[in-house]
Design a protein around this motif. Sequence first.
Motif, PDB file in Angstrom:
ATOM      1  N   MET A  57       7.949 -21.925  -8.297  1.00 24.47           N
ATOM      2  CA  MET A  57       8.287 -21.063  -7.651  1.00 24.47           C
ATOM      3  C   MET A  57       9.123 -21.241  -6.746  1.00 24.47           C
ATOM      4  SD  MET A  57       6.300 -19.257  -8.925  1.00 24.47           S
ATOM      5  CE  MET A  57       5.311 -18.168  -7.755  1.00 24.47           C
ATOM      6  N   ALA A  58       8.961 -22.281  -5.130  1.00 23.99           N
ATOM      7  CA  ALA A  58       9.774 -22.064  -3.993  1.00 23.99           C
ATOM      8  C   ALA A  58      10.953 -20.658  -4.400  1.00 23.99           C
ATOM      9  CB  ALA A  58      10.056 -23.549  -3.591  1.00 23.99           C
ATOM     10  N   LEU A  59      11.700 -21.162  -5.759  1.00 26.04           N
ATOM     11  CA  LEU A  59      12.746 -20.494  -6.075  1.00 26.04           C
ATOM     12  C   LEU A  59      12.871 -19.538  -5.746  1.00 26.04           C
ATOM     13  CD1 LEU A  59      14.166 -22.728  -8.522  1.00 26.04           C
ATOM     14  CD2 LEU A  59      15.089 -22.632  -6.651  1.00 26.04           C
ATOM     15  N   TYR A  60      11.126 -18.439  -5.926  1.00 25.23           N
ATOM     16  CA  TYR A  60      11.335 -17.245  -6.355  1.00 25.23           C
ATOM     17  C   TYR A  60      10.524 -16.456  -5.348  1.00 25.23           C
ATOM     18  CZ  TYR A  60      12.624 -18.481 -10.688  1.00 25.23           C
ATOM     19  OH  TYR A  60      13.215 -19.186 -11.824  1.00 25.23           O
ATOM     20  N   ALA A  61      10.156 -17.302  -3.875  1.00 25.12           N
ATOM     21  CA  ALA A  61       9.508 -17.132  -3.043  1.00 25.12           C
ATOM     22  C   ALA A  61       9.651 -15.662  -2.364  1.00 25.12           C
ATOM     23  CB  ALA A  61       9.834 -18.172  -0.753  1.00 25.12           C
ATOM     24  N   VAL A  62      11.011 -15.360  -2.641  1.00 20.68           N
ATOM     25  CA  VAL A  62      11.787 -14.278  -1.184  1.00 20.68           C
ATOM     26  C   VAL A  62      11.463 -13.248  -2.474  1.00 20.68           C
ATOM     27  CG1 VAL A  62      13.835 -14.196  -3.348  1.00 20.68           C
ATOM     28  CG2 VAL A  62      13.470 -12.670  -0.674  1.00 20.68           C
ATOM     29  N   PHE A  63      10.590 -13.150  -4.028  1.00 21.92           N
ATOM     30  CA  PHE A  63      10.574 -12.156  -4.415  1.00 21.92           C
ATOM     31  C   PHE A  63       8.977 -11.784  -4.356  1.00 21.92           C
ATOM     32  CE2 PHE A  63      12.786 -12.247  -9.112  1.00 21.92           C
ATOM     33  CZ  PHE A  63      13.653 -12.260  -8.995  1.00 21.92           C
ATOM     34  N   VAL A  64       8.095 -12.553  -3.687  1.00 22.39           N
ATOM     35  CA  VAL A  64       6.543 -12.618  -3.855  1.00 22.39           C
ATOM     36  C   VAL A  64       6.683 -11.402  -1.681  1.00 22.39           C
ATOM     37  CG1 VAL A  64       4.228 -14.336  -3.307  1.00 22.39           C
ATOM     38  CG2 VAL A  64       6.330 -14.775  -4.977  1.00 22.39           C
ATOM     39  N   LYS A  65       7.926 -12.502  -1.248  1.00 23.77           N
ATOM     40  CA  LYS A  65       7.602 -11.096   0.199  1.00 23.77           C
ATOM     41  C   LYS A  65       7.735 -10.672   0.331  1.00 23.77           C
ATOM     42  CE  LYS A  65      11.261 -12.257   2.866  1.00 23.77           C
ATOM     43  NZ  LYS A  65      11.513 -11.184   3.224  1.00 23.77           N
ATOM     44  N   GLY A  66       8.456 -10.078  -0.774  1.00 25.36           N
ATOM     45  CA  GLY A  66       8.814  -8.108  -1.278  1.00 25.36           C
ATOM     46  C   GLY A  66       7.057  -7.972  -1.148  1.00 25.36           C
ATOM     47  N   ILE A  67       6.533  -8.624  -1.768  1.00 26.95           N
ATOM     48  CA  ILE A  67       4.896  -7.579  -1.531  1.00 26.95           C
ATOM     49  C   ILE A  67       4.130  -7.481  -0.422  1.00 26.95           C
ATOM     50  CG2 ILE A  67       2.506  -8.006  -2.158  1.00 26.95           C
ATOM     51  CD1 ILE A  67       3.606 -10.509  -3.908  1.00 26.95           C
ATOM     52  N   LEU A  68       4.589  -8.180   0.948  1.00 29.12           N
ATOM     53  CA  LEU A  68       4.505  -7.707   2.642  1.00 29.12           C
ATOM     54  C   LEU A  68       4.756  -6.581   2.451  1.00 29.12           C
ATOM     55  CD1 LEU A  68       5.945 -10.803   3.556  1.00 29.12           C
ATOM     56  CD2 LEU A  68       3.476 -10.348   3.580  1.00 29.12           C
ATOM     57  N   ASP A  69       5.275  -5.670   1.896  1.00 34.23           N
ATOM     58  CA  ASP A  69       5.533  -4.444   2.151  1.00 34.23           C
ATOM     59  C   ASP A  69       5.128  -3.461   1.770  1.00 34.23           C
ATOM     60  OD1 ASP A  69       8.039  -5.142   2.994  1.00 34.23           O
ATOM     61  OD2 ASP A  69       9.088  -4.939   2.005  1.00 34.23           O
ATOM     62  N   TYR A  70       3.804  -4.032   1.272  1.00 29.04           N
ATOM     63  CA  TYR A  70       2.838  -2.772  -0.041  1.00 29.04           C
ATOM     64  C   TYR A  70       0.975  -3.407   0.206  1.00 29.04           C
ATOM     65  CZ  TYR A  70       7.159  -1.387  -2.682  1.00 29.04           C
ATOM     66  OH  TYR A  70       8.231  -1.605  -3.473  1.00 29.04           O
ATOM     67  N   MET A  71       0.739  -3.839   1.409  1.00 27.76           N
ATOM     68  CA  MET A  71      -0.194  -4.342   1.987  1.00 27.76           C
ATOM     69  C   MET A  71      -0.780  -3.245   2.327  1.00 27.76           C
ATOM     70  SD  MET A  71       0.227  -7.944   4.307  1.00 27.76           S
ATOM     71  CE  MET A  71       1.453  -7.243   5.229  1.00 27.76           C
ATOM     72  N   ASP A  72      -0.662  -2.316   2.399  1.00 27.87           N
ATOM     73  CA  ASP A  72      -1.778  -1.158   2.804  1.00 27.87           C
ATOM     74  C   ASP A  72      -2.359  -0.897   2.019  1.00 27.87           C
ATOM     75  OD1 ASP A  72      -0.259  -0.722   5.314  1.00 27.87           O
ATOM     76  OD2 ASP A  72       0.458   0.808   5.188  1.00 27.87           O
ATOM     77  N   ASN A  73      -2.539  -0.978   0.097  1.00 21.41           N
ATOM     78  CA  ASN A  73      -3.378  -0.927  -0.965  1.00 21.41           C
ATOM     79  C   ASN A  73      -3.767  -2.297  -1.271  1.00 21.41           C
ATOM     80  OD1 ASN A  73      -1.800   1.492  -1.117  1.00 21.41           O
ATOM     81  ND2 ASN A  73      -0.197   0.963  -2.081  1.00 21.41           N
ATOM     82  N   LEU A  74      -3.578  -3.463   0.076  1.00 22.41           N
ATOM     83  CA  LEU A  74      -5.363  -4.190  -0.571  1.00 22.41           C
ATOM     84  C   LEU A  74      -5.757  -4.953  -0.252  1.00 22.41           C
ATOM     85  CD1 LEU A  74      -1.371  -7.121  -0.714  1.00 22.41           C
ATOM     86  CD2 LEU A  74      -2.864  -5.675  -2.342  1.00 22.41           C
ATOM     87  N   THR A  75      -7.028  -5.383  -0.653  1.00 25.59           N
ATOM     88  CA  THR A  75      -8.025  -5.493   0.444  1.00 25.59           C
ATOM     89  C   THR A  75      -8.369  -6.865   1.591  1.00 25.59           C
ATOM     90  OG1 THR A  75      -8.950  -7.231  -1.695  1.00 25.59           O
ATOM     91  CG2 THR A  75      -9.862  -4.826  -1.184  1.00 25.59           C
ATOM     92  N   PRO A  76      -9.285  -7.013   2.377  1.00 28.54           N
ATOM     93  CA  PRO A  76      -8.575  -8.055   3.234  1.00 28.54           C
ATOM     94  C   PRO A  76      -8.471  -9.350   1.998  1.00 28.54           C
ATOM     95  CG  PRO A  76     -10.278  -7.094   3.292  1.00 28.54           C
ATOM     96  CD  PRO A  76      -9.984  -5.746   2.165  1.00 28.54           C
ATOM     97  N   GLN A  77      -9.351  -9.564   1.463  1.00 30.34           N
ATOM     98  CA  GLN A  77      -9.915 -10.514   0.355  1.00 30.34           C
ATOM     99  C   GLN A  77      -8.316 -10.978  -0.144  1.00 30.34           C
ATOM    100  OE1 GLN A  77     -11.715 -13.293   0.277  1.00 30.34           O
ATOM    101  NE2 GLN A  77     -10.083 -14.485  -1.602  1.00 30.34           N
TER     102      GLN A  77
END
Length: 1443
Positions: A505-525
């Motif tokens: 999974m560490a190889l694809y950390a940069v993929f996951v990091k892209g979610i940070l741009d879409y945090m407006d739609n996420l709940t606190p949990q």
Amino acid sequence: MIRKRGRSSVEKGDGASTNTKAKKSRTTGRQPKEAVPEETNESVFGVFLREAGVTLKPCGTSNEIAVDQVVFQKRIRQQLQKSPRYPSIIQEFITSLESYIEDSDRFRNCLLPCVPQLLDGYSNAVSSFQESLLRMLLGIEMLQTLIINTLLEKLPEFMLDGAADGGLSIPRMIINQLKWLDRVVDAKELATKLMELVSVAPVEVQRDIITSLPEILEDSQHNDIARELNSLLQENTQLTVPILDALSSLNLSSSLLTEVRGAVMATLAAVQLEDLPVMVKFILHSVSASDAYEVVCNLRKKLELEQCVLPAVLQASQSRIKNKAASASTAAAGSSQDSVMLILDCIKSAVRFQKSISEAWLKAIESVEEVEDHKVIDLLVLFILHSTNANQNRRGAERVLKVKVRTGLIQEALLQKTFRDYAQVMRGYFPSILALAQSLLRSPDPCVVPFGGHMYRHSFTTFDTYCHQEVVGSLVTHVCSGVNGEVDMALELLCGLVTEKPAEMALYAVFVKGILDYMDNLTPQQIRRLFHLLSRLAFGQQQQGSYIQDDMHIVIRKQLSSTVPKYKRIGIIGAVMIVGSMGASGPKGKESQNGSLPQETFRQVAALLELVKSSSESSPEATALYYDELANLISNTTLDPQVQEKIGSSVLEDFQDDFIVDLCPEITGSFPFPARVMYRLDEGESQSDIAINLMPVLVQDLQNKGEQQNQTKKAQKRVSPLCLSPFFRLLRLCEQKQHQGDLEEIDGLLGCPLILMDLDVVEKLDSLSKAEREFLCTLLFHTINWFREVINGFCGVKEIEMKMKVMTRLQNITYLQTLLEKALAGTPGYVPPVSNFDGESTDGIVISSVAPVNKAKKDGTAKKRKAPGKNSSESSSQHEEATEADETQQEQPEKEKEKEIRPGVSLASYRPFFRELDMEVLSVLQCGLLSCSLLDSELHTNVREEVLLGPAELVFLLEDMLRKLEFSLTAAPAKRAPFLKGKADKSVGFSHLQQRSSKDIASCCVQLMPALCSHLENCHNHFQTLLSENNGVVDGPATDEHEHQLMSSGYQLLLQVLNTTFSWSGFSQPGQRSLLKKVLGVLAGRLKEGGAELTMEQLVKHSFEYLLNFRSTIPNLSTALSLSQLLSTVSEKGGNSAAYREQTASLARRFLSQSWVTASGEKERGAKFNETLHSLLSIYLDHVDDVLRAVEEIAEKGMQELINTSKDESSTSWPTLNRQTFLVYYKVLMAELEKAVRKIPAGKMSDNTEAQSVKLLTWTLAVRDFHIMVNLVKIFDSRLVLNVCLKYGRLFLESFLKLGMPLLDYSFKRHKEDVQSLLKTFQLSTRQLHHMCGHSKLNQDTSLTNHVPALKKSLELFVYRVKAMLTLNNCQEAFWIGNLKNRNLKGEEILSQKSQESDDDDEEEEEKQQQSDDEDQESDTEGIKKINAAEDADPDDVVDDSE
């Protein structure tokens, strides 16, 4: 024809020239000199060949041919026929041939192709390739049979020889001579001899012979040879492949093909793995559309792919035992996977090119009804179908998979087995697996979402790097979709993959990091999970993901420095998650000292904590969130001792400095109300000299807010009462971690008092200003939240004295809540202080909470107005308020009338402003129940020896438990957020609960089940005692209204909690079966000992009986509904469902036949009562055996009794049926009647007389019920009743046209009288519906006229459908149509505008009315049927006698 003639002429020419040359050679004398000695030495065979143009060569050299093979065959034929010794010369020729090929080398030469003879360096033959000598001789019909005999006799000599040096097998060469002959002279004899040869030949030769049969034999022999091959197939499985190859190429009759296919199917389980693909291919390619389903079903049953991988596994284990090379086992496993892949390829080609087979596979998989019957092949075939290009297959596979997963028939265990044993095979279908996983994860059905997650997880753990990338990319897309259920599952999967496969999974950390741009739609949990995931990748033990560490730090700093509360909240949550990952305990490698954190890491953690603390100091909400997040971290994570020490070092001192004060005789300060020390529990103890400094802190905080609004300088840290509860939670968890769960250091806080004000001021609200009222409300909120958090902290203590204090704090909460309700009712527009800081941003909470406050106020006043029980329209606020508040709302009218004070409000709207109670608090339910009657009859000191719950506290805890269970165990379908519409966050107040799985929650319920049963029995005993004291009367003199209200609410809540628990969808999963047995065992054990040994059916039976015992003490209709729903839910878990349905129906009827009164003696009534009655009546009609009889009983008997009663009285048979509840009964009866007729099977021509009679009788009953219901409108003619009648009347009519009329078509001749009677009855109903349409138009009521066009259409369809039925049965003369006059509900004619001649209306009105009436007259055409006898067409006959 020209070419043929040309060729024959050439042949003739060749022959002529040859003869000429022969003649010339005789005359010249040169040739005879050479030929004579050869003729004397050579055999007939040699001479004939040489003269025909073939030169026999010694071994090692191929025979040469000088002419074309057709010419050669013609010459040999002519030589034999022209010989004076013909026909004996043929035998001589064969004999000399046999003697020539005695030598094996010569024989081999004769079997090999001849080569063209070279003259002057080039070939003069027509073709460069020529057949072998024997093959050319076989083309001569007169020699064929003899040469075949010779060859077949010769073949056994070489059977046991291996292949020659050149790799040539003599038997195979012999058989090849027989293939593709232009004509076989004696095919039958040849077939017989070949089969005889097969019976004695070794396997290799057998295979060669069998495979060649279709190329040797003529079509006429195919069926015979197929029968022999079929019998051989059953005797010898070694020959499976060649036999099936041969059978595939034979031209067989359909009956024989079916027989052969059956035989092949029978041997399917006994053949070698490598033979399976050929067998499957033969079976599927020999299928016709008519028998495809049956064949596929049999194939599916016989095809045990699970056993295909077994030899490889065994071989692998044997190779390990024998210390063989691992490559052997790998090769075996690979070969089995290859065979499975070939089988699937056969299936794939079949479903791709034959639609009937693809449909048959889907149908076969759909027809499996047991979990154990599903196989690996089912999943693989669904993947195959999805991978084909046909959209129909793709959609069908997706639909079947969803249905199977939803019903629990295809489970994760089967998926895991498929991935584990067939990884190589599955890899080929990865695109389909990914597409199906995406579809399942996006499904609004919560039952199928987890299965999509399992597909993703197994794909990642099983497949290669390319698939890893695709899976992670797809999951990231799901997270960014903004759909809650989808986001939650995707984040959970990503977290699981990081735990399971951190390096990959560490190889694809940069993929996951892209979610940070879409945090407006996420709940606190979800944000919490995302940062947990990213921090594990960046700062976890594996260092592959360290390249995103800097990005993470940048994001966190940016968010923390934001002035927007929402982004600051994200920064705090993210920072604490990073602290959790960096500061997690455990060895981190060689650089760690004694397993502790490296100094550099600890320094980074400390710096990050300081950064968060300093960033949140200016905002009390941010500080409170920081405390809450740290508390969550400590609770859920095992931190390194250094980090734990860093967090907990100053918590106790800071808390004391901020909120604890020493008690003084006088409390100094400027307060709106006189300060007072309240709620002290530690009388005479040393800790009693401290208090929570709540009111002074609140006053100071309000002053600070006022100063900040007037100042522009940077805000400094200030102590806010908002931080009191979060800070105490952090303190308590730090103490628990530090002292292994012991809270002795801080146990003084449980009983220490608070500095508040005299709360009696609530009774004098009218004399307070708005600011003072708001101050009072705020103080009450903070006090209640403090007590809630204290109970969270100390609910697990074991000492009796501490338990008593916890119970007292519960009593304090219930009392303060009653004060708060009164205070809120007098403070409209008030916005409470925030208490759940990880929810939406503070602004969001304020905005979303204003409306419910006003609505709650409105609801309270509205309830006071309609307390006398008028059947007014439902309050609009009921939809917004949570269902948990129903009990509170119901009891308020009584309280208001009793106390005559300002109406209270429901606290349901204010739930987001209370601190969340932990699940552990529910353990307090394990205490006994203390009722007022017990207090009156027992000495107070005796009661106090045991910790007991009061009724109010029981209701408080049960309400909280029910909310928790409905949130965790009731799966709501995932819905996409509407466009441009703010979403209300339903999870506010459940942040701790969200971090626990639904299985954990269900397990907690199971542990509490004995206590819940005890409380249920106590409630039962309470009401039983009450009834006996009051001689069976509910509202007797011994009834305490307040206690009765609380106990009723507790009784109902207990039943609702049990129902919600048993309704959990997880119980249907096989892994939770034991949990279900356990919870049923608790109920069954209350009735009968030894629950552990009972079967599931017995457990359900005893549980049902146990719950049924409570029916005698049900205090109100709401509780009766809850008990009926619970019994219905439990009965679905197994056992004799018919018996349970009958008992549930009987119980519901008993409740409906009971007169319900409140403790004050008034009849239950109102909108909530009607809604409950609607549900209970629906349960009764859903569970009763004969719905039509039940409807008739209520409609005929109950309604008639109601008609004959006075205004406020009820039906004697059905006491719940009165004029206020008539609409409820009418609506349910019409709906259930319409639902019942939809279930009547449609009439078929193939039905026998008995089946037709049964269906006809059912329809007669239904039509009679419908007639009764429609006629009731004449008496109860309110617009709501009319609306129901028009709506369900049309639906009933449509069902009759669709299902009933086909039955009348086929049964008219046999049952003429019955059909005639049915239609006459139905006609009366349709006429009344026609009158309703006229009434609706006359009154111009849009709610009614909306139903008219569709109903009119159905009425006209009915007329013409009856005409069609009569025409079909040759009775069309018994039918005529007349115009019905428009009439109102009373049967009075509606006069048209022409006949009225009114002078008052203006011209415009007159035109409109005229037009309308003309239209009505034209469209309102009703058929008047005359069946065998003329019937009076006067519509007045329709009017019922009841008028």
